[in-house]
Scaffold this motif. Sequence first.
Motif, PDB file in Angstrom:
ATOM      1  N   ASP A  59      14.572  35.871  29.561  1.00 23.09           N
ATOM      2  CA  ASP A  59      13.890  36.914  29.347  1.00 23.09           C
ATOM      3  C   ASP A  59      14.581  38.119  29.267  1.00 23.09           C
ATOM      4  O   ASP A  59      14.407  39.168  28.393  1.00 23.09           O
ATOM      5  N   VAL A  60      15.497  38.493  30.398  1.00 23.74           N
ATOM      6  CA  VAL A  60      15.893  39.661  30.519  1.00 23.74           C
ATOM      7  C   VAL A  60      17.135  39.696  29.326  1.00 23.74           C
ATOM      8  O   VAL A  60      17.466  41.082  28.622  1.00 23.74           O
ATOM      9  N   ARG A  61      17.561  38.885  28.891  1.00 24.67           N
ATOM     10  CA  ARG A  61      18.640  38.695  27.982  1.00 24.67           C
ATOM     11  C   ARG A  61      18.048  39.281  26.684  1.00 24.67           C
ATOM     12  O   ARG A  61      18.669  39.980  25.825  1.00 24.67           O
ATOM     13  N   GLY A  62      16.949  38.459  26.399  1.00 23.45           N
ATOM     14  CA  GLY A  62      16.130  38.820  24.877  1.00 23.45           C
ATOM     15  C   GLY A  62      15.819  40.381  25.071  1.00 23.45           C
ATOM     16  O   GLY A  62      15.694  40.984  24.390  1.00 23.45           O
ATOM     17  N   GLU A  63      15.200  40.733  26.379  1.00 24.96           N
ATOM     18  CA  GLU A  63      14.497  42.192  26.292  1.00 24.96           C
ATOM     19  C   GLU A  63      15.817  42.975  26.182  1.00 24.96           C
ATOM     20  O   GLU A  63      15.523  44.200  25.385  1.00 24.96           O
ATOM     21  N   LEU A  64      16.707  42.865  26.745  1.00 21.42           N
ATOM     22  CA  LEU A  64      18.049  43.714  26.739  1.00 21.42           C
ATOM     23  C   LEU A  64      18.345  43.737  25.199  1.00 21.42           C
ATOM     24  O   LEU A  64      18.903  44.913  24.719  1.00 21.42           O
ATOM     25  N   ALA A  65      18.853  42.725  24.591  1.00 23.97           N
ATOM     26  CA  ALA A  65      19.054  42.721  23.197  1.00 23.97           C
ATOM     27  C   ALA A  65      17.880  43.568  22.342  1.00 23.97           C
ATOM     28  O   ALA A  65      18.409  44.328  21.394  1.00 23.97           O
ATOM     29  N   ARG A  66      16.773  43.308  22.538  1.00 25.94           N
ATOM     30  CA  ARG A  66      15.794  44.251  22.053  1.00 25.94           C
ATOM     31  C   ARG A  66      15.632  45.592  21.974  1.00 25.94           C
ATOM     32  O   ARG A  66      15.715  46.367  21.171  1.00 25.94           O
ATOM     33  N   LEU A  67      15.992  45.860  23.429  1.00 22.33           N
ATOM     34  CA  LEU A  67      16.240  47.512  23.749  1.00 22.33           C
ATOM     35  C   LEU A  67      17.365  47.931  22.894  1.00 22.33           C
ATOM     36  O   LEU A  67      17.219  49.080  22.366  1.00 22.33           O
ATOM     37  N   SER A 120      18.827  47.106  20.227  1.00 24.91           N
ATOM     38  CA  SER A 120      18.537  47.078  18.784  1.00 24.91           C
ATOM     39  C   SER A 120      17.669  48.221  18.222  1.00 24.91           C
ATOM     40  O   SER A 120      17.697  48.644  17.514  1.00 24.91           O
ATOM     41  N   GLU A 121      16.549  48.452  19.369  1.00 28.98           N
ATOM     42  CA  GLU A 121      15.734  49.603  18.955  1.00 28.98           C
ATOM     43  C   GLU A 121      16.366  51.032  18.961  1.00 28.98           C
ATOM     44  O   GLU A 121      15.805  51.671  18.233  1.00 28.98           O
ATOM     45  N   VAL A 122      17.657  51.210  19.667  1.00 33.60           N
ATOM     46  CA  VAL A 122      18.080  52.506  19.519  1.00 33.60           C
ATOM     47  C   VAL A 122      19.415  52.499  18.909  1.00 33.60           C
ATOM     48  O   VAL A 122      20.145  53.276  18.567  1.00 33.60           O
ATOM     49  N   ALA A 123      19.796  51.100  18.252  1.00 29.17           N
ATOM     50  CA  ALA A 123      20.955  51.140  17.173  1.00 29.17           C
ATOM     51  C   ALA A 123      20.506  51.741  15.987  1.00 29.17           C
ATOM     52  O   ALA A 123      19.394  51.735  15.683  1.00 29.17           O
ATOM     53  N   PRO A 124      21.520  52.099  15.046  1.00 30.71           N
ATOM     54  CA  PRO A 124      21.059  52.569  13.689  1.00 30.71           C
ATOM     55  C   PRO A 124      20.373  51.363  12.861  1.00 30.71           C
ATOM     56  O   PRO A 124      20.348  50.165  13.472  1.00 30.71           O
ATOM     57  N   LYS A 163      20.865  42.326  15.656  1.00 35.75           N
ATOM     58  CA  LYS A 163      21.370  41.042  16.671  1.00 35.75           C
ATOM     59  C   LYS A 163      22.376  41.603  17.463  1.00 35.75           C
ATOM     60  O   LYS A 163      23.199  42.765  17.294  1.00 35.75           O
ATOM     61  N   VAL A 164      22.592  41.129  18.545  1.00 34.25           N
ATOM     62  CA  VAL A 164      23.307  41.423  19.652  1.00 34.25           C
ATOM     63  C   VAL A 164      24.057  39.989  20.237  1.00 34.25           C
ATOM     64  O   VAL A 164      23.473  39.192  20.733  1.00 34.25           O
ATOM     65  N   ALA A 218      23.549  40.700  35.047  1.00 31.00           N
ATOM     66  CA  ALA A 218      23.997  41.872  34.102  1.00 31.00           C
ATOM     67  C   ALA A 218      23.228  42.555  33.339  1.00 31.00           C
ATOM     68  O   ALA A 218      22.977  43.613  33.142  1.00 31.00           O
ATOM     69  N   CYS A 219      22.343  41.520  32.510  1.00 29.69           N
ATOM     70  CA  CYS A 219      21.082  42.075  31.699  1.00 29.69           C
ATOM     71  C   CYS A 219      19.991  42.750  32.591  1.00 29.69           C
ATOM     72  O   CYS A 219      19.515  43.705  31.953  1.00 29.69           O
ATOM     73  N   ALA A 220      19.856  42.176  33.577  1.00 30.10           N
ATOM     74  CA  ALA A 220      18.754  43.010  34.308  1.00 30.10           C
ATOM     75  C   ALA A 220      19.221  44.362  34.613  1.00 30.10           C
ATOM     76  O   ALA A 220      18.350  45.058  34.757  1.00 30.10           O
TER      77      ALA A 220
END
Length: 461
Positions: free
Chosen positions: A102-110, A112-116, A121-122, A329-331
């Motif tokens: 969950d925290v890995r996927g959440e951080l990847a989403r966060l 990607s949301e601020v990336a161009p 994908k991360v 780390a992701c948390a």
Amino acid sequence: MAQFTDRHGTQHPLPAPDAAAQVRGDDRAHVFHSWSAQALIDPLPVAAGEGSTFWDYDGNAYLDFSSQLVNLNLGHQHPDLIAAIQQQAGRLATIQPAVANDVRGELARLISEVAPDGLEKVFFTNGGAEANEYAVRMARQVTGRRKVLSMYRSYHGSTSTAISLTGDPRRWANEVSDAGAVRFFGPYLYRSPFHSTTLAEESQRALEHLEQTILLEGPATIAAIIIETVVGTNGVLVPPPGYLQGVRELCDRHGIVYIADEVMVGFGRLGEWFGIDAYDGRPDLITFAKGINSGYVPLGGVVISDAIAGRFDKTPFPGGLTYSGHPLACAAGVATFEVFRRDGILERVRDLGERVVEPTLRGWVDKHPSVGEVRGRGLFWAVELVRDRETREPLVPFNASGADAAPMGAFTAAAKEGGVWPFTHFNRMHVAPPLVISETDLVRGLAVLDDALSVADGYVT
């Protein structure tokens, strides 16, 4: 007994001063330090940290104007990051990267949301050097080419490909790890290799030089160009207007992957989520680490364009790491996003940079004859120190050591004596405090550096 004060004003005892002897003894007997002649160093035993300050065992406090290695963006012992790590450890301390977390996927989403746009994908790594290694691997896989172009004044990490791409002298003793590395001159108006007199000239001539390098090396042999959006350790070199757009155009013309190394400037250092946001950069891959979670648990990664990620939809990507996207780390990374948004970190970085740091540093140019130039953005600045403003002779020679480096050593000692731990490299002093530093501490630290510059002034010819 010496004490330190936390962010709530509560005092806490430091370990007894005689404990420092044990720490120093164990370190000197058993710890092998990076980039050092082991018998010639004497690392400071550090007892505690809080916010923008850390303490030694004697109770001496140091304002951390280097954010350790420009990674401690949210400062020492941030309670939200610590709580996130503790809570995650109590629920699921670790899990392999082949499963969904969950925290890995959440951080990847966060991220990607601020990336161009178009980078969704991360791929997570354990730090910045690995991030650059894997970005290069991706570029080579999708292009089928081998060469990678990087700047002479750069640092991309100390693993094999990353150190080969590095442009500063740390590369010399490690050559040749990756024979596909090719270097070029990036823009640096103050010491222009192109004899430019304006930013516009420097941008144009640097792009012409890069284009010639591409043509002479053979466009069909070049997989990627990797550029620190703002060159970090090697000078806080800010790209002139139009330069990164010109790099993008060259990459498009020749089918080359553009990698933006944001390990140092990503996540708030310039007052933006990514440094490229300040310069309208459009890379294919973005590498990050450091500020993503302030290094509380090692973490880095690559933000991948849809086009590159899509190449591995049906073809396995040849790489992986045991601790990729480690939950602890992701948390801390998820908590970093929460703190940034709740506390307006990006806005305060822009405000402090424009209102406090920039005018203070520009005032030093008139006050101190040793100050040749200041440059930067947000809370990331460099002060270039010289012996002679007319000739721009550096205060110490390039790659100076021993007696040749004494003037910078004297400046550093004066800063530490005043209670500020500075970041210095060759003839430059960098200003890179934690992004959460109070305005009071920021002003006080700059005043200490102002006083320490009087030491550097003593070496002006």
